[in-house]
Design a protein around this motif. Sequence first.
Motif, mmCIF file in Angstrom:
data_model
loop_
_atom_site.group_PDB
_atom_site.id
_atom_site.type_symbol
_atom_site.label_atom_id
_atom_site.label_comp_id
_atom_site.label_asym_id
_atom_site.label_seq_id
_atom_site.Cartn_x
_atom_site.Cartn_y
_atom_site.Cartn_z
ATOM 1 N N MET A 97 -36.405 -22.908 -31.525
ATOM 2 C CA MET A 97 -36.924 -24.195 -31.038
ATOM 3 C C MET A 97 -38.383 -24.418 -31.417
ATOM 4 O O MET A 97 -38.888 -25.529 -31.343
ATOM 5 C CB MET A 97 -36.851 -24.248 -29.503
ATOM 6 N N THR A 98 -39.071 -23.336 -31.762
ATOM 7 C CA THR A 98 -40.514 -23.470 -31.925
ATOM 8 C C THR A 98 -40.889 -24.338 -33.131
ATOM 9 O O THR A 98 -40.160 -24.388 -34.119
ATOM 10 C CB THR A 98 -41.183 -22.075 -32.045
ATOM 11 N N THR A 99 -42.011 -25.003 -33.012
ATOM 12 C CA THR A 99 -42.561 -25.757 -34.138
ATOM 13 C C THR A 99 -42.951 -24.746 -35.220
ATOM 14 O O THR A 99 -43.507 -23.693 -34.925
ATOM 15 C CB THR A 99 -43.802 -26.544 -33.653
ATOM 16 N N GLY B 279 -42.085 -31.851 -24.598
ATOM 17 C CA GLY B 279 -41.366 -30.704 -25.184
ATOM 18 C C GLY B 279 -42.342 -29.636 -25.634
ATOM 19 O O GLY B 279 -42.845 -29.662 -26.758
ATOM 20 N N VAL B 280 -42.625 -28.692 -24.754
ATOM 21 C CA VAL B 280 -43.692 -27.712 -24.979
ATOM 22 C C VAL B 280 -43.147 -26.358 -25.450
ATOM 23 O O VAL B 280 -43.735 -25.697 -26.293
ATOM 24 C CB VAL B 280 -44.496 -27.525 -23.661
ATOM 25 N N TYR B 281 -42.033 -25.935 -24.844
ATOM 26 C CA TYR B 281 -41.465 -24.588 -25.062
ATOM 27 C C TYR B 281 -42.567 -23.552 -24.803
ATOM 28 O O TYR B 281 -43.186 -23.582 -23.753
ATOM 29 C CB TYR B 281 -40.825 -24.510 -26.446
ATOM 30 N N SER C 46 -46.990 -26.019 -30.757
ATOM 31 C CA SER C 46 -47.565 -27.314 -31.153
ATOM 32 C C SER C 46 -48.660 -27.737 -30.163
ATOM 33 O O SER C 46 -49.635 -28.397 -30.546
ATOM 34 C CB SER C 46 -46.482 -28.399 -31.256
ATOM 35 N N ASP D 199 -42.607 -30.496 -19.790
ATOM 36 C CA ASP D 199 -41.396 -29.743 -20.150
ATOM 37 C C ASP D 199 -40.622 -29.446 -18.865
ATOM 38 O O ASP D 199 -41.226 -29.222 -17.817
ATOM 39 C CB ASP D 199 -41.748 -28.435 -20.863
ATOM 40 N N ILE D 200 -39.304 -29.413 -18.985
ATOM 41 C CA ILE D 200 -38.481 -29.093 -17.823
ATOM 42 C C ILE D 200 -38.560 -27.596 -17.497
ATOM 43 O O ILE D 200 -38.129 -27.167 -16.439
ATOM 44 C CB ILE D 200 -37.005 -29.507 -18.031
ATOM 45 N N ALA E 265 -39.453 -35.694 -18.602
ATOM 46 C CA ALA E 265 -40.579 -36.559 -18.998
ATOM 47 C C ALA E 265 -40.409 -38.008 -18.530
ATOM 48 O O ALA E 265 -41.397 -38.677 -18.221
ATOM 49 C CB ALA E 265 -40.735 -36.514 -20.517
ATOM 50 N N ASP F 20 -41.000 -33.858 -28.899
ATOM 51 C CA ASP F 20 -40.199 -32.761 -29.453
ATOM 52 C C ASP F 20 -39.316 -32.206 -28.338
ATOM 53 O O ASP F 20 -39.430 -31.048 -27.959
ATOM 54 C CB ASP F 20 -41.159 -31.677 -29.997
ATOM 55 N N ALA F 21 -38.459 -33.065 -27.794
ATOM 56 C CA ALA F 21 -37.649 -32.626 -26.642
ATOM 57 C C ALA F 21 -36.204 -33.108 -26.789
ATOM 58 O O ALA F 21 -35.589 -32.891 -27.836
ATOM 59 C CB ALA F 21 -38.289 -33.112 -25.354
ATOM 60 N N ASP F 22 -35.685 -33.748 -25.749
ATOM 61 C CA ASP F 22 -34.282 -34.175 -25.726
ATOM 62 C C ASP F 22 -34.057 -35.387 -26.647
ATOM 63 O O ASP F 22 -34.439 -36.506 -26.317
ATOM 64 C CB ASP F 22 -33.847 -34.490 -24.280
ATOM 65 N N TYR G 204 -37.597 -43.087 -24.723
ATOM 66 C CA TYR G 204 -39.028 -42.754 -24.660
ATOM 67 C C TYR G 204 -39.831 -43.800 -25.441
ATOM 68 O O TYR G 204 -40.906 -44.209 -25.020
ATOM 69 C CB TYR G 204 -39.301 -41.367 -25.270
HETATM 70 C C1 LIG Z 1 -37.893 -27.955 -29.515
HETATM 71 S S1 LIG Z 1 -38.522 -27.418 -27.979
HETATM 72 C C2 LIG Z 1 -40.226 -27.820 -28.097
HETATM 73 C C3 LIG Z 1 -40.952 -26.973 -29.090
HETATM 74 C C4 LIG Z 1 -42.462 -27.038 -28.960
HETATM 75 N N1 LIG Z 1 -42.989 -28.322 -29.349
HETATM 76 C C5 LIG Z 1 -43.103 -25.926 -29.757
HETATM 77 O O1 LIG Z 1 -44.063 -26.165 -30.487
HETATM 78 O O2 LIG Z 1 -42.645 -24.791 -29.633
HETATM 79 C C6 LIG Z 1 -37.878 -28.620 -26.899
HETATM 80 C C7 LIG Z 1 -38.379 -28.506 -25.461
HETATM 81 O O3 LIG Z 1 -38.032 -29.711 -24.785
HETATM 82 C C8 LIG Z 1 -37.822 -29.397 -23.441
HETATM 83 N N2 LIG Z 1 -37.089 -30.510 -22.817
HETATM 84 C C9 LIG Z 1 -35.762 -30.782 -22.897
HETATM 85 N N3 LIG Z 1 -35.459 -31.885 -22.195
HETATM 86 C C10 LIG Z 1 -36.627 -32.330 -21.672
HETATM 87 C C11 LIG Z 1 -36.980 -33.446 -20.849
HETATM 88 N N4 LIG Z 1 -36.060 -34.321 -20.424
HETATM 89 N N5 LIG Z 1 -38.271 -33.611 -20.490
HETATM 90 C C12 LIG Z 1 -39.208 -32.723 -20.909
HETATM 91 N N6 LIG Z 1 -38.937 -31.654 -21.682
HETATM 92 C C13 LIG Z 1 -37.672 -31.459 -22.059
HETATM 93 C C14 LIG Z 1 -37.075 -28.082 -23.483
HETATM 94 O O4 LIG Z 1 -37.186 -27.375 -22.253
HETATM 95 C C15 LIG Z 1 -37.759 -27.372 -24.660
HETATM 96 O O5 LIG Z 1 -38.765 -26.500 -24.210
#
Ligand SMILES: C[S@@+](CC[C@H](N)C(=O)[O-])C[C@H]1O[C@@H](n2cnc3c(N)ncnc32)[C@H](O)[C@@H]1O
Length: 247
Positions: free
Chosen positions: A61-63, A87-89, A93, A111-112, A140, A163-165, A172
């Motif tokens: 999942m990471t950037t 979307g922080v993970y 990023s 992030d959830i 979010a 970068d999330a759902d 959004y």
């Molecule tokens: C692809 S990862 C983000 C990667 C991050 N940008 C990085 O640099 O590593 C997607 C993230 O979105 C989060 N996520 C999923 N649904 C979400 C929502 N409805 N609101 C906020 N965050 C959400 C997930 O928990 C996950 O951590």
Amino acid sequence: MAANNQDQQSQAGRHQEVGHKSLLQSDALYQYILETSVYPREPEAMKELRELTAKHPWNLMTTSADEGQFLNMLLKLINAKNTMEIGVYTGYSLLATALALPDNGKILAMDINRENYELGLPVIQKAGVAHKIDFKEGPAMPVLDKLVEDQKNHGSYDFIFVDADKDNYINYHERLIKLVKVGGLIGYDNTLWNGSVVAPPDASLRKYVRYYRDFVLELNKALAVDSRIEICMLPVGDGITLCRRIK
Ligand SMILES: C[S@@+](CC[C@H](N)C(=O)[O-])C[C@H]1O[C@@H](n2cnc3c(N)ncnc32)[C@H](O)[C@@H]1O
């Protein structure tokens, strides 16, 4: 035209096999980019966070490091100060953003999952940029709705990274277009979705890739005809579409 289509389809198929997130045609070329211009310039903290994240089971999942470098440069180019990330993970990023902002810069990060954020947080703290981050745990959408309710937040963000759902990007967008300033940028990540945007209907895609594919296709179509923005889709990482608000 037909040959071109076939090419695209076989390319899409090939990328399903590629472990890294690049959409480039050869692993060697991607490795060349990383080794020649990304890793040698990667800040120590980002390297530490990348290596820590690599041990996590959801590390795909990471950037990617090249996208992190791109975001960092972009934020400096636009002199971003007030930013948002959905979307922080573990925060790769987020750290790329925090390092690019001035000392009084701000990132509203959502992030959830707090646990993954807290995995990377010590590295962010050690880098001396944690004070720029306001992390909110949870989906979010309610946070965005609340921000939109208050007129003073309208047009207040210089940069927003999403970068999330993927099934919510289009929802959004209607909120973010109000929150980003005219001339500011929204970056939607994964807009080439593992190359699957050109996969034939019968392609054997992983379940989650297939599920989100239609949402990504729908988003790409919607952004392409949205007169409120200028767009640029870049084949960096898994594809990032930059949207510059023009009205
Ligand atoms: C692809 S990862 C983000 C990667 C991050 N940008 C990085 O640099 O590593 C997607 C993230 O979105 C989060 N996520 C999923 N649904 C979400 C929502 N409805 N609101 C906020 N965050 C959400 C997930 O928990 C996950 O951590």
